[in-house]
Scaffold this motif. Structure first.
Motif, PDB file in Angstrom:
ATOM      1  N   THR A  10       0.871  -1.175   0.000  1.00 61.59           N
ATOM      2  CA  THR A  10       0.000   0.000   0.000  1.00 61.59           C
ATOM      3  C   THR A  10       0.912   1.230   0.000  1.00 61.59           C
ATOM      4  O   THR A  10       2.125   1.109   0.138  1.00 61.59           O
ATOM      5  CB  THR A  10      -0.897   0.024   1.257  1.00 61.59           C
ATOM      6  OG1 THR A  10      -0.059  -0.147   2.391  1.00 61.59           O
ATOM      7  CG2 THR A  10      -1.958  -1.070   1.205  1.00 61.59           C
ATOM      8  N   GLY A  69       2.428   1.893   4.474  1.00 60.12           N
ATOM      9  CA  GLY A  69       3.087   1.241   3.343  1.00 60.12           C
ATOM     10  C   GLY A  69       4.531   1.657   3.170  1.00 60.12           C
ATOM     11  O   GLY A  69       5.013   2.599   3.812  1.00 60.12           O
ATOM     12  N   THR A 138      -3.089  -1.431  -3.453  1.00 64.10           N
ATOM     13  CA  THR A 138      -1.645  -1.702  -3.457  1.00 64.10           C
ATOM     14  C   THR A 138      -1.041  -1.368  -4.822  1.00 64.10           C
ATOM     15  O   THR A 138      -1.717  -1.417  -5.846  1.00 64.10           O
ATOM     16  CB  THR A 138      -1.350  -3.176  -3.151  1.00 64.10           C
ATOM     17  OG1 THR A 138      -2.115  -3.987  -4.052  1.00 64.10           O
ATOM     18  CG2 THR A 138      -1.719  -3.534  -1.719  1.00 64.10           C
TER      19      THR A 138
END
Lengths: 194, 483
Positions: A10, A69, A138
């Protein structure tokens, strides 16, 4: 340097242009003599109130628990300004391995590559598409293929990197290993008549 | 040092057209070209300072290496040093450790250090030229983006990161991709009250803070040729603020006269040989650039910035753009954020706005000529009672010269704080900071958020404009004082 092949993660969206290295790491934190521990001061003045590390600014994206992320996605002209490599060290120390933008400043780009942080330059349109994604979306960056994909939609773009730097990153080699390997060429160059 | 200059004759293929100044230097410094990769570029001179070198020294030590060419390396302490009481130990512990680390690294590795207390100490981009170390035709690097300053002498000079500092330590080379080439021609005569800082702020305001990214820029034209070396350095210094890898100006008689007789300038036969080589360093008539821009010197007025990057500048008698006039949404958003930080209004004027601080210094504008410009405006006057004025000469030699010329007296009589050499409030690493929320007219190079201290609001301008505001206490068109 740690090698980098594929990153699937992500991302954290930083919807700002011209993010300069003084914002990434303010000068007052450049007094260290090692490369460690810069992550806690990454974007320090945007992250904390009045230079008080106990009071995070709620509206800054790194303080938003919604996003996480290993990829930072930012507006164009990321990393302009000072040559401080501390900017790359602070991004890496914080946990970023990839920065995506539609334009990078030159010195930052070199500094990032020299520390195993991959700058991925995409088109303005592709950047907007990434910004439209939500926090569960993602991205997959494949260095060997030189591609970046939005996994949810399957949209993909290729990015540029010179073959030399790509090989370095894929294998975790650094430039000094290479330069030492051509020491004879350098010595011969120095001996050329003036 | 005089024989450092690369004197190799430039080979020119008559079929391929002429060469640019950049190409003449770059091509004779390539040790090796990596296919689909960067060039291995040999470095003639490496300047280092306390902030971006410690990790590079640690790096080569970890690899068990020696410095490849300590004789081509020169060090100074400038970024974090205090600008008062430099004879006393540095109070800030981290700064002191960093400076001590530089001293021990230089002594261990045989690097010449012009540290605190040395008569040659000063801002790295001020001392290189003033000592005659910076010479035409050289490749010059330093772990600082304003290394582009040295390009004013017709050298290829650019800022590098610490990994690259380590590369130069280990091999005297860096790996660099060949940049694209841009030429900016400025023709004509400058208006009254307009100096080189205004030229470069004007250019950056036109092409924006990323307009030259990926390029190396040659500045040319009659307006450039008419400038002193100090003024040329100001222009090349800020090349990085439009994203350029570096800026350069072909050397000419002004350059040669500046260098001659300086501490590390070549002498005797070496001077004659160097001069012969230097005179070949110009862009051939038929050379090609990837981009060319032409500017009329007479269009340039005294400039000032209103935003948080150096591209957001206007003529001092102009207006901040209205939001409606900015078509690009991203840029509009950035300007809204910048104006909010600066406490300014779109469409408004800056003239007459009170300021609380004036900073005259930095590698952009701290040279003797800058101090003379300021003195010319403030002589016999007092600063406004509501402003604090810091004036920080770029080097010990400039400080001594300013004193000898009586400039210090003029500044002190005006109520300015005359400090000792260093980077000072340009980047707020030492205690010279601008308080949050206050405005500072600064002769430095960056107006980024927090650059001069957390919350500080920077308005970049020339030494003349800074001097005018010091007297009036408000943003002032210096031409009003020159009449």
């Amino acid at each position: 340097m740690e090698s980098l092949q594929t990153i699937h993660s992500t991302f954290i969206p930083l919807r700002l242009e011209n993010v300069d290295t003084d914002q990434i790491i303010p000068a007052r934190f450049l007094k260290a003599t090692t490369k460690d521990g810069f992550g806690k001061n990454l974007f320090r003045d945007w992250r904390y109130e009045n230079n008080d590390e106990t009071t995070p600014k709620a509206d800054f994206v790194l303080n938003n628990p919604y996003y996480s992320g290993e990829i930072l996605v930012a507006g164009k002209n990321f990393g302009c300004g000072s040559s401080r490599e501390h900017a790359a060290w602070s991004l890496l120390d914080y946990g970023f391995r990839v920065v995506v933008s539609s334009f990078f400043a030159d010195i930052f780009k070199n500094n990032a590559l020299n520390n195993g942080v991959l700058p991925v330059q995409v088109s303005d349109e592709f950047l907007q598409k990434i910004f439209e994604q939500d926090n569960t979306s993602t991205l997959t960056i494949n260095l060997e293929q030189q591609t970046i994909a939005i996994d949810a939609t399957g949209e993909q773009e290729t990015f540029e990197i010179n073959n030399y730097k790509k090989t370095c990153l894929l294998n975790g080699y650094d430039d000094i290993d290479f330069l030492l390997s051509i020491k004879e060429d350098i010595t011969a160059f120095e001996k050329q008549p003036a | 040092m005089s024989n450092d200059t690369n004197n190799k004759t430039t080979f020119q293929n008559p079929l391929s057209g002429g060469k640019t100044l950049f190409e003449k230097i770059w091509d004779t410094h390539i040790v090796k070209s990596i296919p689909d990769g960067p060039d291995v570029l040999y470095i003639d001179k490496h300047f280092i300072h306390e902030v971006t070198s410690p990790q590079a020294f640690a790096g080569i030590e970890k690899r068990g290496l020696q410095l490849s060419r300590p004789d081509k390396t020169v060090a100074t302490a400038d970024h974090n040093v205090p600008t008062v009481n430099q004879h006393l130990p540095i109070k800030d512990q981290l700064s002191r450790l960093q400076v001590e680390q530089l001293i021990s690294n230089c002594s261990k590795h045989g690097v010449e250090l012009y540290g605190l207390g040395h008569p040659y100490q000063g801002i790295v981009h001020v001392i290189g030229p003033e000592l005659g170390i910076t010479q035409p035709g050289m490749t010059i690097v330093c772990g600082d983006s304003h290394t582009s300053t040295h390009g004013a002498f017709g050298s290829i000079a650019f800022g590098i990161g610490t990994s690259e500092v380590e590369m130069v330590f280990a091999s005297q080379c860096v790996l660099q991709s060949r940049p694209k080439l841009m030429r900016i021609n400025i023709e004509g005569t400058l208006n009254n009250g307009v100096v080189s800082k205004d030229i470069i702020l004007y250019i950056i305001s036109k092409i924006r803070s990323s307009g030259a990214t990926g390029y190396f820029v040659e500045f040319a034209g009659s307006a450039i040729r008419s400038l002193s070396m100090e003024a040329r350095m100001t222009i090349c210094n800020m090349s990085i603020e439009m994203g350029a890898r570096g800026g350069m100006i072909a050397p000419d008689e002004t350059t040669f006269n500046y260098i001659k007789g300086r501490q590390f300038a070549p002498v005797g036969e070496a001077w004659d040989n160097a001069l012969k080589h230097w005179k070949t360093l110009f862009t051939d008539d038929n050379a090609k650039f990837d981009k060319e821009i032409s500017i009329n010197a007479s269009d340039i007025e005294p400039m000032i910035t209103y935003g948080t990057n150096p591209g957001l500048g206007i003529a001092i008698n102009g207006l901040i753009p209205t939001l409606e006039s900015i078509p690009d949404e991203g840029e509009r958003k950035n300007i809204v954020k910048a104006l909010e930080y600066m406490g300014l209004k779109a469409g408004g004027s800056l003239q007459g706005m009170p300021v609380q601080n004036i900073f005259i210094g930095s590698c952009t504008n701290s040279r003797i000529e800058d101090l003379r410009l300021v003195a010319g405006i403030v002589k016999g006057k007092k600063k406004n009672e509501h402003v604090k004025v810091m004036i920080v000469p770029g080097s010990q030699q400039i400080a001594a010269q300013a004193k000898a010329e009586g400039l210090n007296q003029i500044f002190e009589d005006a109520g300015f704080e005359v400090r000792q050499a260093g980077c000072s409030a340009c980047l707020g690493m030492n205690e010279d900071k601008i308080p949050a929320g206050e405005y500072c007219i600064s002769t430095s190079n960056r107006n980024f958020e927090g650059r001069q201290g957390a919350g500080a609001r920077t308005l970049l301008a020339s030494p003349l404009t800074a001097a005018a505001a010091a007297i009036t206490g408000v943003v002032t068109d210096v031409r009003e004082l020159l009449q």
